[in-house]
Design a protein around this motif. Structure first.
Motif, PDB file in Angstrom:
ATOM      1  N   GLY A   1       0.789  -1.228   0.000  1.00 56.89           N
ATOM      2  CA  GLY A   1       0.000   0.000   0.000  1.00 56.89           C
ATOM      3  C   GLY A   1       0.819   1.275   0.000  1.00 56.89           C
ATOM      4  N   ASP A   2       2.082   1.206  -0.381  1.00 55.71           N
ATOM      5  CA  ASP A   2       2.908   2.409  -0.482  1.00 55.71           C
ATOM      6  C   ASP A   2       3.705   2.292  -1.769  1.00 55.71           C
ATOM      7  OD1 ASP A   2       4.831   4.422  -0.345  1.00 55.71           O
ATOM      8  OD2 ASP A   2       5.078   4.235   1.829  1.00 55.71           O
ATOM      9  N   ALA A   3       3.568   3.303  -2.640  1.00 51.54           N
ATOM     10  CA  ALA A   3       4.219   3.226  -3.951  1.00 51.54           C
ATOM     11  C   ALA A   3       5.697   3.604  -3.895  1.00 51.54           C
ATOM     12  CB  ALA A   3       3.470   4.109  -4.948  1.00 51.54           C
ATOM     13  N   GLY A   4       6.203   3.984  -2.715  1.00 54.29           N
ATOM     14  CA  GLY A   4       7.632   4.237  -2.570  1.00 54.29           C
ATOM     15  C   GLY A   4       8.016   5.617  -3.056  1.00 54.29           C
ATOM     16  N   PRO A   5       9.337   5.855  -3.273  1.00 57.40           N
ATOM     17  CA  PRO A   5      10.465   4.936  -3.221  1.00 57.40           C
ATOM     18  C   PRO A   5      11.122   4.793  -1.843  1.00 57.40           C
ATOM     19  CG  PRO A   5      11.177   7.040  -4.082  1.00 57.40           C
ATOM     20  CD  PRO A   5       9.712   7.173  -3.795  1.00 57.40           C
ATOM     21  N   GLY A   6      10.656   5.575  -0.855  1.00 56.94           N
ATOM     22  CA  GLY A   6      11.263   5.504   0.478  1.00 56.94           C
ATOM     23  C   GLY A   6      11.143   4.119   1.078  1.00 56.94           C
ATOM     24  N   ILE A   7       9.974   3.516   0.907  1.00 53.65           N
ATOM     25  CA  ILE A   7       9.741   2.203   1.516  1.00 53.65           C
ATOM     26  C   ILE A   7      10.652   1.146   0.880  1.00 53.65           C
ATOM     27  CG2 ILE A   7       7.849   1.465  -0.011  1.00 53.65           C
ATOM     28  CD1 ILE A   7       7.291   1.114   3.618  1.00 53.65           C
ATOM     29  N   ASP A   8      10.966   1.315  -0.422  1.00 52.30           N
ATOM     30  CA  ASP A   8      11.865   0.379  -1.087  1.00 52.30           C
ATOM     31  C   ASP A   8      13.214   0.382  -0.352  1.00 52.30           C
ATOM     32  OD1 ASP A   8       9.809   1.316  -2.785  1.00 52.30           O
ATOM     33  OD2 ASP A   8      10.824   0.545  -4.558  1.00 52.30           O
ATOM     34  N   ALA A   9      13.683   1.623  -0.075  1.00 47.54           N
ATOM     35  CA  ALA A   9      14.989   1.760   0.581  1.00 47.54           C
ATOM     36  C   ALA A   9      14.923   1.230   2.012  1.00 47.54           C
ATOM     37  CB  ALA A   9      15.425   3.217   0.574  1.00 47.54           C
ATOM     38  N   GLU A  10      13.806   1.465   2.696  1.00 46.95           N
ATOM     39  CA  GLU A  10      13.665   0.967   4.070  1.00 46.95           C
ATOM     40  C   GLU A  10      13.843  -0.551   4.093  1.00 46.95           C
ATOM     41  OE1 GLU A  10      10.500   2.211   7.038  1.00 46.95           O
ATOM     42  OE2 GLU A  10       9.655   0.290   6.432  1.00 46.95           O
ATOM     43  N   ILE A  11      13.213  -1.211   3.132  1.00 44.95           N
ATOM     44  CA  ILE A  11      13.251  -2.672   3.102  1.00 44.95           C
ATOM     45  C   ILE A  11      14.635  -3.192   2.702  1.00 44.95           C
ATOM     46  CG2 ILE A  11      12.349  -4.630   1.759  1.00 44.95           C
ATOM     47  CD1 ILE A  11       9.584  -3.623   2.288  1.00 44.95           C
ATOM     48  N   VAL A  12      15.240  -2.580   1.707  1.00 50.87           N
ATOM     49  CA  VAL A  12      16.586  -3.009   1.308  1.00 50.87           C
ATOM     50  C   VAL A  12      17.548  -2.840   2.493  1.00 50.87           C
ATOM     51  CG1 VAL A  12      18.558  -2.510  -0.198  1.00 50.87           C
ATOM     52  CG2 VAL A  12      16.236  -2.500  -1.148  1.00 50.87           C
ATOM     53  N   GLU A  13      17.421  -1.716   3.186  1.00 51.79           N
ATOM     54  CA  GLU A  13      18.311  -1.435   4.319  1.00 51.79           C
ATOM     55  C   GLU A  13      18.075  -2.434   5.455  1.00 51.79           C
ATOM     56  OE1 GLU A  13      19.655   0.124   8.084  1.00 51.79           O
ATOM     57  OE2 GLU A  13      17.549   0.003   7.567  1.00 51.79           O
TER      58      GLU A  13
ATOM     59  N   GLY B   1      17.190  -5.485   5.231  1.00 57.43           N
ATOM     60  CA  GLY B   1      17.862  -6.736   4.872  1.00 57.43           C
ATOM     61  C   GLY B   1      19.356  -6.682   5.174  1.00 57.43           C
ATOM     62  N   THR B   2      19.992  -5.561   4.802  1.00 57.29           N
ATOM     63  CA  THR B   2      21.439  -5.468   5.073  1.00 57.29           C
ATOM     64  C   THR B   2      21.691  -5.511   6.583  1.00 57.29           C
ATOM     65  OG1 THR B   2      21.432  -3.058   5.105  1.00 57.29           O
ATOM     66  CG2 THR B   2      21.878  -4.090   2.990  1.00 57.29           C
ATOM     67  N   ARG B   3      20.800  -4.887   7.349  1.00 56.91           N
ATOM     68  CA  ARG B   3      20.984  -4.896   8.804  1.00 56.91           C
ATOM     69  C   ARG B   3      20.794  -6.309   9.379  1.00 56.91           C
ATOM     70  NH1 ARG B   3      21.678  -0.860  12.108  1.00 56.91           N
ATOM     71  NH2 ARG B   3      20.999   0.631  10.528  1.00 56.91           N
ATOM     72  N   PHE B   4      19.839  -7.042   8.814  1.00 59.71           N
ATOM     73  CA  PHE B   4      19.615  -8.409   9.311  1.00 59.71           C
ATOM     74  C   PHE B   4      20.901  -9.237   9.168  1.00 59.71           C
ATOM     75  CE2 PHE B   4      18.522 -12.870   8.391  1.00 59.71           C
ATOM     76  CZ  PHE B   4      18.012 -13.205   9.630  1.00 59.71           C
ATOM     77  N   PHE B   5      21.518  -9.165   7.985  1.00 52.51           N
ATOM     78  CA  PHE B   5      22.736  -9.953   7.774  1.00 52.51           C
ATOM     79  C   PHE B   5      23.854  -9.487   8.709  1.00 52.51           C
ATOM     80  CE2 PHE B   5      20.710 -10.361   3.484  1.00 52.51           C
ATOM     81  CZ  PHE B   5      20.388 -11.701   3.613  1.00 52.51           C
ATOM     82  N   ARG B   6      23.953  -8.164   8.881  1.00 54.63           N
ATOM     83  CA  ARG B   6      24.999  -7.628   9.756  1.00 54.63           C
ATOM     84  C   ARG B   6      24.764  -8.087  11.193  1.00 54.63           C
ATOM     85  NH1 ARG B   6      24.905  -2.683   7.637  1.00 54.63           N
ATOM     86  NH2 ARG B   6      23.684  -1.754   9.290  1.00 54.63           N
ATOM     87  N   ASP B   7      23.519  -7.996  11.659  1.00 50.35           N
ATOM     88  CA  ASP B   7      23.205  -8.439  13.031  1.00 50.35           C
ATOM     89  C   ASP B   7      23.489  -9.923  13.212  1.00 50.35           C
ATOM     90  OD1 ASP B   7      22.397  -5.894  13.489  1.00 50.35           O
ATOM     91  OD2 ASP B   7      20.255  -6.326  13.727  1.00 50.35           O
TER      92      ASP B   7
ATOM     93  N   GLY C   1      16.368 -12.116  -1.530  1.00 45.95           N
ATOM     94  CA  GLY C   1      16.037 -11.181  -2.593  1.00 45.95           C
ATOM     95  C   GLY C   1      14.633 -10.659  -2.401  1.00 45.95           C
ATOM     96  N   GLY C   2      14.324  -9.649  -3.183  1.00 44.47           N
ATOM     97  CA  GLY C   2      12.982  -9.106  -3.066  1.00 44.47           C
ATOM     98  C   GLY C   2      12.704  -8.111  -4.167  1.00 44.47           C
TER      99      GLY C   2
ATOM    100  N   ILE D   1       5.757  -4.104  -1.791  1.00 47.21           N
ATOM    101  CA  ILE D   1       7.178  -4.482  -1.916  1.00 47.21           C
ATOM    102  C   ILE D   1       7.560  -5.347  -0.723  1.00 47.21           C
ATOM    103  CG2 ILE D   1       7.874  -2.256  -0.866  1.00 47.21           C
ATOM    104  CD1 ILE D   1      10.494  -2.547  -2.613  1.00 47.21           C
ATOM    105  N   GLY D   2       8.525  -6.266  -0.925  1.00 46.70           N
ATOM    106  CA  GLY D   2       8.954  -7.106   0.184  1.00 46.70           C
ATOM    107  C   GLY D   2      10.242  -7.823  -0.129  1.00 46.70           C
ATOM    108  N   PHE D   3      10.749  -8.555   0.865  1.00 47.40           N
ATOM    109  CA  PHE D   3      11.898  -9.432   0.605  1.00 47.40           C
ATOM    110  C   PHE D   3      11.698 -10.781   1.267  1.00 47.40           C
ATOM    111  CE2 PHE D   3      14.245  -7.146   4.317  1.00 47.40           C
ATOM    112  CZ  PHE D   3      13.989  -8.152   5.241  1.00 47.40           C
ATOM    113  N   GLY D   4      12.441 -11.785   0.793  1.00 49.21           N
ATOM    114  CA  GLY D   4      12.522 -13.097   1.441  1.00 49.21           C
ATOM    115  C   GLY D   4      13.994 -13.436   1.584  1.00 49.21           C
TER     116      GLY D   4
END
Ligand code: AMP
Length: 429
Positions: A135-147, A149-155, A285-286, A304-307
């Motif tokens: 329900g959000d056309a972005g592009p901020g939400i796209d970046a939130e989700i990509v970021e 993911g990077t934090r998950f791997f780092r944590d 990816g997502g 938008i989402g990732f798995g």
């Protein structure tokens, strides 16, 4: 009997590693405002055929169909979920979640199923940590989700995970690009295998995903979608990059990145571990799926989402030599002088557990010395020794590391053990 091919038992040490990742995933998603959701492990096959796309590998080759039900009408109807997005979007439409404040941010971690040829890092049952913002056309939400993911791997303790980002356009600009791509590959049809010639007709985009060594020079020279984006898609992609820059995410632009599922539009991204050898498997990816809600019967709604693949995170951690912390142990073992008196041991342990302590009762009928050996081997900090003094309300508490022992009143036992545990964790005050 053996576990089915392509599946694994997660024995306690590995299950603990998965558990840590699950908790980290949930904690992270919660901090970003994503709420947990669960959908069934199986759905109507049609959901995936429509939602993921019947010409995709995931549906065409890997869908885990379930032959259940009595009549022919029910047979072939079900499939184990190969990915969570289609089910979540189905739930979003079914439960009228369009009427909630948008976007709806949800997260799910659980097993997915793909009936693929099993190999290292590719299982028939595997785990994903998934987030979706609908329900959000972005592009901020796209970046939130990509970021995120990077934090998950780092944590998780993984180093040097690279995220590759692309825009694959939308219905306004992709068809013209796909025509161009088709023409390009058609000119070079001699280099294409039978399967690839088929794909040239059904889904030329997927040729960019080919792992065939012979195809690589051809792919390198293919026209890229990023050169052919319409203005709206180009602006959206520029917006995503600006937001990623603003939150300090380092990413690589990969104009040949296409995702294997049909429903993606615009932003597509994948995470990779540092190159080791041979073929590289993505960690996750997502992407954006602005047409999916409508395709599944809802009002046109962007999403938008990732798995992220937990199995591959565990493998990558091992490849990087990251030692998993030891699985949690019980701190206290209840033993007694009389080998036959399992009743007292169980009763004392039950009371201590009710008080919130992690306690094992030694329920084997064996000598005290053997019970104590077992407790020490297990790495417990304390043994509670029940004996004749219980008649006076006393037990002995033995510090298994220090080798010291002292009588403690049963009424004070839980409190005393808690204090002792705290000292073990932090050292004496
Ligand atoms: P996909 O939607 O195919 O890109 O899958 C997302 C992520 O799930 C991948 O990047 C992998 O980490 C993981 N994954 C997909 N398929 C498998 C599989 N068969 N076995 C283990 N992990 C998988």
């Amino acid at each position: 009997m053996q576990a089915p091919r392509g599946t694994r038992d997660l024995l306690p040490a590995e299950r603990a590693a998965f558990g840590r990742l699950e908790r980290s995933a949930l904690g992270l998603a919660t901090r970003y405002g994503y709420q947990p959701i669960e959908t069934p492990l199986f759905e109507q096959s049609e959901l995936f055929e429509r939602g993921v796309g019947s010409a995709t590998d995931v549906v065409e080759k890997e869908l885990f169909r379930v032959h259940a039900g009595r009549g022919d009408a029910e047979r072939e109807r079900w499939a184990l979920r190969p990915e969570p997005t289609a089910g979540i979007v189905r739930a979003y439409v079914q439960h009228g979640m369009q009427n909630l404040p948008q976007p709806v941010r949800v997260t799910l971690t659980g097993p997915m199923f793909r009936y693929d040829r099993p190999q290292a890092g590719r299982y028939r049952q595997f785990w994903q940590f998934d987030v979706e913002a609908i329900g959000d056309a972005g592009p901020g939400i796209d970046a939130e989700i990509v970021e995120m993911g990077t934090r998950f791997f780092r944590d998780a303790g993984l180093r040097e995970v690279v995220v590759r980002v692309n825009s694959i356009g939308d219905e306004a600009c992709r068809p013209a690009y796909v025509d161009r791509l088709r023409a390009y590959f058609a000119e070079n049809i001699d280099s294409l295998s039978t399967l690839e010639r088929e794909r040239l007709t059904t889904s030329p985009l997927r040729l960019l995903d080919s792992k065939e060594p012979a195809m690589q020079p051809l792919i390198a020279g293919a026209p890229t979608i990023t050169e052919h984006l319409c203005q709206a898609c180009a602006e959206h992609f520029a917006g995503v990059r600006a937001h990623l820059d603003a939150v300090g995410v380092e990413y690589e632009l990969e104009p040949r990145l296409v995702r294997g599922l049909d429903y993606y539009t615009r932003t597509a991204f994948e995470y990779f571990p540092p190159v080791i050898e041979g073929s590289q498997q993505a960690l996750g990816g997502g992407g954006r799926y602005d047409g999916l809600v409508e395709l599944l019967g809802g009002r046109p709604t962007p999403g938008i989402g990732f798995g992220l693949g937990l199995d591959r995170v565990v493998l990558a951690l091992a490849a990087q030599g990251v030692e998993p912390p030891p699985p949690p142990r019980v701190a206290v073992v209840v033993v007694s002088a009389d080998p036959a008196d399992t009743l007292t041991r169980l009763r004392v342990a039950t009371d201590l557990r009710a008080a919130g302590l992690a306690v094992r009762a030694d329920l084997a009928q064996r000598k005290l010395s053997r019970q104590l050996e077992g407790a020490a081997r297990e790495g417990a900090h304390f043994a509670v020794i029940c004996g004749d003094e219980m008649a006076n309300g006393l037990v002995q508490v033995k510090d298994l590391e220090a080798g010291t022992q002292r009588p403690v009143n049963v009424a004070d036992l839980a409190r005393e053990l808690e204090r002792g545990e705290a000292q073990h964790r932090h050292g004496p005050d």
